[in-house]
Design a protein around this motif. Structure first.
Motif, short mmCIF file in Angstrom:
data_model
loop_
_atom_site.label_atom_id
_atom_site.label_comp_id
_atom_site.label_asym_id
_atom_site.label_seq_id
_atom_site.Cartn_x
_atom_site.Cartn_y
_atom_site.Cartn_z
N LYS A 96 53.07 -0.56 -28.91
CA LYS A 96 53.15 -1.59 -30.21
C LYS A 96 54.10 -2.71 -29.71
O LYS A 96 53.52 -3.94 -29.80
N ARG A 97 55.38 -2.56 -29.38
CA ARG A 97 56.17 -3.64 -28.72
C ARG A 97 55.57 -4.30 -27.51
O ARG A 97 55.82 -5.56 -27.54
N GLN A 143 52.88 -6.72 -28.66
CA GLN A 143 53.33 -7.70 -29.24
C GLN A 143 53.91 -8.80 -28.56
O GLN A 143 53.80 -10.17 -28.63
N GLU A 195 55.04 3.81 -29.87
CA GLU A 195 55.99 2.75 -30.59
C GLU A 195 56.22 1.61 -29.43
O GLU A 195 56.67 0.64 -29.69
N GLU A 196 56.60 2.19 -28.20
CA GLU A 196 56.65 1.23 -27.15
C GLU A 196 55.56 0.43 -26.83
O GLU A 196 55.36 -0.80 -26.59
#
Length: 445
Positions: free
Chosen positions: A30-31, A34, A27-28
């Protein structure tokens, strides 16, 4: 969910490992991807539109993993400060991090405020020199002489300069090449036997309008340098001190009519000063002894970190070389001095805080206000303005509070101490002669 494990604890330092599972890392990541897309400047692609596979090839997997770890490190560090902030001595340090099968482990070094073991602080043994009658008499005579000096009569004088004369002069200094490196303005000098400045000794026997020439040598980085002084005597005055009698007292004071009244008043002033300095001397001695006899539970890791940070700060501010010269250019001696300074500071600070807590010693708001009134005068601002200033500057308020608390604890220690009067030590009152031809100082020579 983030997990943590205490790896080790040594005095005030804990080594803590934080674990993040595969889902948290993904999840981290992905951030992070981005955010990197928004910043990446890759030919052929608009910002934010770079395909992930292109971005990974361009930046490399190591950089992306580092960026992910950095986010977790920042998050954990802030969480540690949020939860433990009041108990921390230093911000947490990252020891290591590693990715393992998609999971992340981060190891932190956390430095807490050290514990302190107090000595028998209610029975400290303190020493104070005995007060001697002759000291009070010396104080009275000294203050009376000051009054005479302030009211001295200057009588123009012909002839040679003698001890006790008042002289107006100017001088210039030339180096070995004959270049003028300093030129003074008019200086006023009282020729006294205990004034060890070479220029004072050299002008004795001089006359108005005549030039006096003398040489001085100085050692500078292993080299001997010679300087020549040219002194021009402008005026010579004989100093006539007024007689000490009732008439003199009435001339200089509206409060007293006789010399005896003035003497008694000065005596009372001296006794009050003695009591004040005696109290301050004992408080300082008590706090020094408290620090000396306290035991600080602090890790060498903390001390090493503090010394390293202090040295780095010196280098950044440009003070390092100057400080190093004070310790014979020995880096280890400088580090040892920094280490000892921290140890003494922490021993005093944490001992005072612990005693204040145990004995319920507090600083009242009225005491802070009184301290602020004195500071307001020193700062040349109103009391109201000073209150606004400390409200805006939390560190300034803390400094004032700590100083007052330290003083109150010091008074408590003195009140409960065993105080022994000792014979005064004989001190060498000879003044040292350490002048150099500094072109920015008018007191040279």
């Amino acid at each position: 969910m983030m997990e943590l494990n205490l790896i080790s604890k040594e005095r005030n330092v804990e080594i803590v490992k934080y674990f993040f599972n595969e889902n948290e890392v993904k999840e981290e990541e992905k951030r992070v991807i981005q955010a990197l897309k928004q910043k990446a400047d890759i030919p052929g692609f608009r910002k934010g539109k770079v395909p992930e596979n292109i971005l990974r090839m361009r930046l490399g997997e190591d950089y992306i993993r580092y960026s992910v770890a950095e986010k977790f490190i920042d998050k954990v560090a802030k969480e540690i400060v949020r939860e433990k902030g009041d108990d921390l001595l230093l911000n947490p340090f990252v020891q290591d991090y590693k990715f393992d099968n998609g999971k992340l482990e981060i190891e932190f070094e956390v430095h807490y405020k050290p514990e302190v073991k107090l000595p028998d602080y209610k029975n400290l043994k303190l020493e104070i020199p005995k007060s001697e009658e002759e000291n009070f008499e010396k104080y009275v005579e000294s203050r009376l002489n000051e009054l005479r000096e302030k009211n001295v009569i200057l009588e123009p004088k012909d002839g040679k300069i003698e001890l006790g004369d008042f002289v107006k002069l100017n001088y210039r200094v030339l180096n070995e090449d004959g270049k003028e490196i300093y030129k003074s303005q008019t200086l006023d000098i009282v020729v006294r036997d205990d004034d060890l400045r070479p220029i004072v000794k050299e002008i004795i026997g001089g006359e108005k309008g005549k030039e006096i020439v003398f040489e001085r040598t100085f050692e500078d980085e292993g080299k001997t340098k010679k300087f020549t002084y040219y002194v021009q005597i402008e005026e010579i005055y004989k100093r006539i001190l007024p007689d000490l009698n009732d008439e003199f007292v009435r001339t200089v004071s509206k409060e007293f009519k006789t010399l005896e009244e003035l003497r008694n008043s000065i005596r009372e002033e001296g006794e009050k000063l003695y009591e004040y300095y005696k109290k301050e001397f004992l408080i300082e001695q008590a706090l020094d002894k408290l620090a000396l006899e306290s035991e600080l539970e602090i890790s060498e890791k903390t001390m090493d970190r503090l010394v390293e940070m202090a040295i780095e700060k010196m280098k950044e501010s440009g003070e390092y070389n100057e400080q190093l010269r004070k310790f014979d250019n020995d880096d280890e001696k400088l580090k040892e001095e920094v280490r000892n300074s921290y140890l003494n500071l922490f021993k005093t600070t944490y001992s005072v805080a612990k005693i204040a807590e145990k004995e319920n010693i507090k600083v009242e708001e009225s005491e802070i206000d009184e301290a602020l009134k004195e500071l307001a005068q020193a700062w040349n601002v109103s009391f109201e303005r000073a209150k606004v200033m400390i409200k805006k500057d939390e560190r300034l308020f803390d400094d004032i509070h700590e100083d007052l608390l330290e003083s109150k604890v010091g008074e408590f220690l003195v009140e409960n101490a065993e105080i022994v009067e000792i014979e005064p030590k004989v001190e060498d009152e000879n003044r040292k002669n350490g002048e150099s031809p500094d072109e920015n100082s008018e007191s040279n020579g």
